[in-house]
Design a protein around this motif. Structure first.
Motif, PDB file in Angstrom:
ATOM      1  N   ASN A 109       0.836  -1.189   0.000  1.00 59.71           N
ATOM      2  CA  ASN A 109       0.000   0.000   0.000  1.00 59.71           C
ATOM      3  C   ASN A 109       0.885   1.260   0.000  1.00 59.71           C
ATOM      4  OD1 ASN A 109      -2.313  -1.674   0.043  1.00 59.71           O
ATOM      5  ND2 ASN A 109      -2.191  -1.845   2.267  1.00 59.71           N
ATOM      6  N   ASN A 110       0.819   2.058   1.057  1.00 55.38           N
ATOM      7  CA  ASN A 110       1.581   3.312   1.099  1.00 55.38           C
ATOM      8  C   ASN A 110       2.855   3.199   1.928  1.00 55.38           C
ATOM      9  OD1 ASN A 110      -1.185   3.989   0.335  1.00 55.38           O
ATOM     10  ND2 ASN A 110      -0.517   6.101   0.464  1.00 55.38           N
ATOM     11  N   THR A 111       3.260   1.983   2.261  1.00 53.42           N
ATOM     12  CA  THR A 111       4.424   1.793   3.132  1.00 53.42           C
ATOM     13  C   THR A 111       5.516   1.004   2.423  1.00 53.42           C
ATOM     14  OG1 THR A 111       2.978   1.764   5.083  1.00 53.42           O
ATOM     15  CG2 THR A 111       5.216   0.927   5.358  1.00 53.42           C
ATOM     16  N   ASP A 143      -0.383  -0.328   9.349  1.00 54.28           N
ATOM     17  CA  ASP A 143      -1.093  -1.008   8.266  1.00 54.28           C
ATOM     18  C   ASP A 143      -1.104  -2.509   8.558  1.00 54.28           C
ATOM     19  OD1 ASP A 143      -1.937  -2.241   5.896  1.00 54.28           O
ATOM     20  OD2 ASP A 143      -1.010  -0.716   4.629  1.00 54.28           O
ATOM     21  N   PRO A 144      -2.293  -3.127   8.720  1.00 60.69           N
ATOM     22  CA  PRO A 144      -2.356  -4.554   9.090  1.00 60.69           C
ATOM     23  C   PRO A 144      -1.862  -5.501   8.006  1.00 60.69           C
ATOM     24  CG  PRO A 144      -4.543  -3.716   8.542  1.00 60.69           C
ATOM     25  CD  PRO A 144      -3.632  -2.522   8.574  1.00 60.69           C
ATOM     26  N   GLU A 145      -1.655  -5.019   6.779  1.00 67.24           N
ATOM     27  CA  GLU A 145      -1.189  -5.885   5.705  1.00 67.24           C
ATOM     28  C   GLU A 145       0.327  -6.000   5.655  1.00 67.24           C
ATOM     29  OE1 GLU A 145      -2.829  -4.654   2.015  1.00 67.24           O
ATOM     30  OE2 GLU A 145      -4.901  -5.095   2.594  1.00 67.24           O
ATOM     31  N   VAL A 146       1.021  -5.111   6.363  1.00 69.29           N
ATOM     32  CA  VAL A 146       2.487  -5.105   6.285  1.00 69.29           C
ATOM     33  C   VAL A 146       3.085  -6.323   6.975  1.00 69.29           C
ATOM     34  CG1 VAL A 146       4.594  -3.846   6.899  1.00 69.29           C
ATOM     35  CG2 VAL A 146       2.579  -2.598   6.085  1.00 69.29           C
ATOM     36  N   GLY A 147       2.622  -6.645   8.178  1.00 70.72           N
ATOM     37  CA  GLY A 147       3.161  -7.770   8.931  1.00 70.72           C
ATOM     38  C   GLY A 147       3.091  -9.084   8.169  1.00 70.72           C
ATOM     39  N   PRO A 148       1.907  -9.472   7.658  1.00 69.00           N
ATOM     40  CA  PRO A 148       1.826 -10.712   6.887  1.00 69.00           C
ATOM     41  C   PRO A 148       2.725 -10.715   5.652  1.00 69.00           C
ATOM     42  CG  PRO A 148      -0.362 -10.025   7.567  1.00 69.00           C
ATOM     43  CD  PRO A 148       0.574  -8.907   7.938  1.00 69.00           C
ATOM     44  N   ALA A 149       2.885  -9.562   5.000  1.00 64.61           N
ATOM     45  CA  ALA A 149       3.750  -9.489   3.820  1.00 64.61           C
ATOM     46  C   ALA A 149       5.204  -9.739   4.193  1.00 64.61           C
ATOM     47  CB  ALA A 149       3.606  -8.121   3.145  1.00 64.61           C
ATOM     48  N   VAL A 229       1.563   6.172  -5.438  1.00 67.78           N
ATOM     49  CA  VAL A 229       1.388   4.724  -5.354  1.00 67.78           C
ATOM     50  C   VAL A 229       1.240   4.092  -6.726  1.00 67.78           C
ATOM     51  CG1 VAL A 229      -0.159   2.891  -4.574  1.00 67.78           C
ATOM     52  CG2 VAL A 229       0.426   4.780  -3.050  1.00 67.78           C
ATOM     53  N   GLY A 230       0.469   4.702  -7.605  1.00 70.13           N
ATOM     54  CA  GLY A 230       0.213   4.105  -8.902  1.00 70.13           C
ATOM     55  C   GLY A 230       1.370   4.206  -9.861  1.00 70.13           C
ATOM     56  N   GLY A 231       2.321   5.096  -9.622  1.00 68.76           N
ATOM     57  CA  GLY A 231       3.371   5.312 -10.592  1.00 68.76           C
ATOM     58  C   GLY A 231       4.686   4.653 -10.283  1.00 68.76           C
ATOM     59  N   ASN A 232       4.760   3.911  -9.186  1.00 71.86           N
ATOM     60  CA  ASN A 232       6.033   3.307  -8.802  1.00 71.86           C
ATOM     61  C   ASN A 232       6.019   1.830  -9.129  1.00 71.86           C
ATOM     62  OD1 ASN A 232       8.449   2.647  -7.709  1.00 71.86           O
ATOM     63  ND2 ASN A 232       7.991   3.351  -5.648  1.00 71.86           N
TER      64      ASN A 232
END
Length: 243
Positions: A109-111, A143-149, A229-232
């Protein structure tokens, strides 16, 4: 500070498994159908029945409002990765170096998270998910998605080391070069880095880095503005879920 000797332990052959407490398979799915794309990374229990994969794929497509044509593509990807993992089961693996450097370089996401650290692959009680949760708490990542990633990335690197070890043991048996422990060169980036530890420390060295090099092991966290986010495209972007 406690140090660990890299030269004391002798390699021992064991049956293949993930060198962690839970024997979970890292799964990465990247499917595109009719211009729509689904990317995901998660862990899967190889002992779960295949019917669970079908349910997962159907549920995911429904929740994300994806066309039904995504389901067979997702099934093919997940089942193929599980089949590869299961092909190693029962085989012997041997990992000579217990301490290996692992690297994290992810955008979720943004992290953006970048880090590197040493991991004891001889510790079968290690828990990548707990490590990732602690790291996020220490770095104030909400962000709760960072840990699992992060946990999936760690498991992918450990899986590569373990599978390369199985391949090396297979080759050693075929070559029939005697009873001595096989010495092998791996294509695994993590395994090659572990071999470099001997060059750095010597056979009686420590895994503790010199103070002047501590900055090499400092984690980096960056926040990305929404418009960026969309351009990287060069940075990885994943949604993570623990199955």
């Amino acid at each position: 500070m406690k140090t660990v000797s890299l030269g004391a332990a002798r390699p021992t052959a064991v049956k293949f498994r993930m060198p962690t407490r839970d024997n979970l398979v890292p799964i990465r799915v990247d499917v595109e159908v009719d211009g729509q794309r689904y990317r995901d990374a998660f862990t899967w229990n190889p002992r779960d029945p295949d019917s669970e994969i079908i349910s997962f794929a159907k549920r995911t497509a429904k929740d994300l409002k994806l066309p039904a044509s995504f389901v067979p593509q997702m099934l093919h990807s997940i089942q193929g990765q599980l089949a590869e993992f299961r092909s190693y089961e029962g085989e012997e693996m041997q990992i000579r170096e217990k301490i290996v450097p692992l690297k994290i370089d992810l955008r979720i996401n943004n992290t953006v998270v970048r880090d590197q650290f040493l991991w004891d692959i001889g510790n079968l009680d290690s828990d990548p998910e707990e490590f990732a949760r602690t790291l996020c708490e220490d770095l104030n990542i909400t962000d709760p998605e960072v840990g699992p990633a992060i946990a999936v990335s760690i498991r992918e690197q450990l899986y590569e080391i373990a599978s390369q070890s199985v391949s090396a043991m297979r080759e050693a048996k075929v070559s029939k070069k005697g009873r001595r422990a096989p010495e092998f060169a791996s294509n695994s980036k993590a395994m090659n880095n572990s071999l470099d530890l001997f060059k750095y420390f010597g056979s009686k060295g420590s895994v503790v880095r010199k103070r002047k090099e501590w900055y090499l092991y400092e984690p980096v966290v960056e926040a990305i503005a929404n418009e960026e986010v969309g351009g990287n495209d060069a940075t990885e972007e994943i949604n993570s879920r623990n199955a």
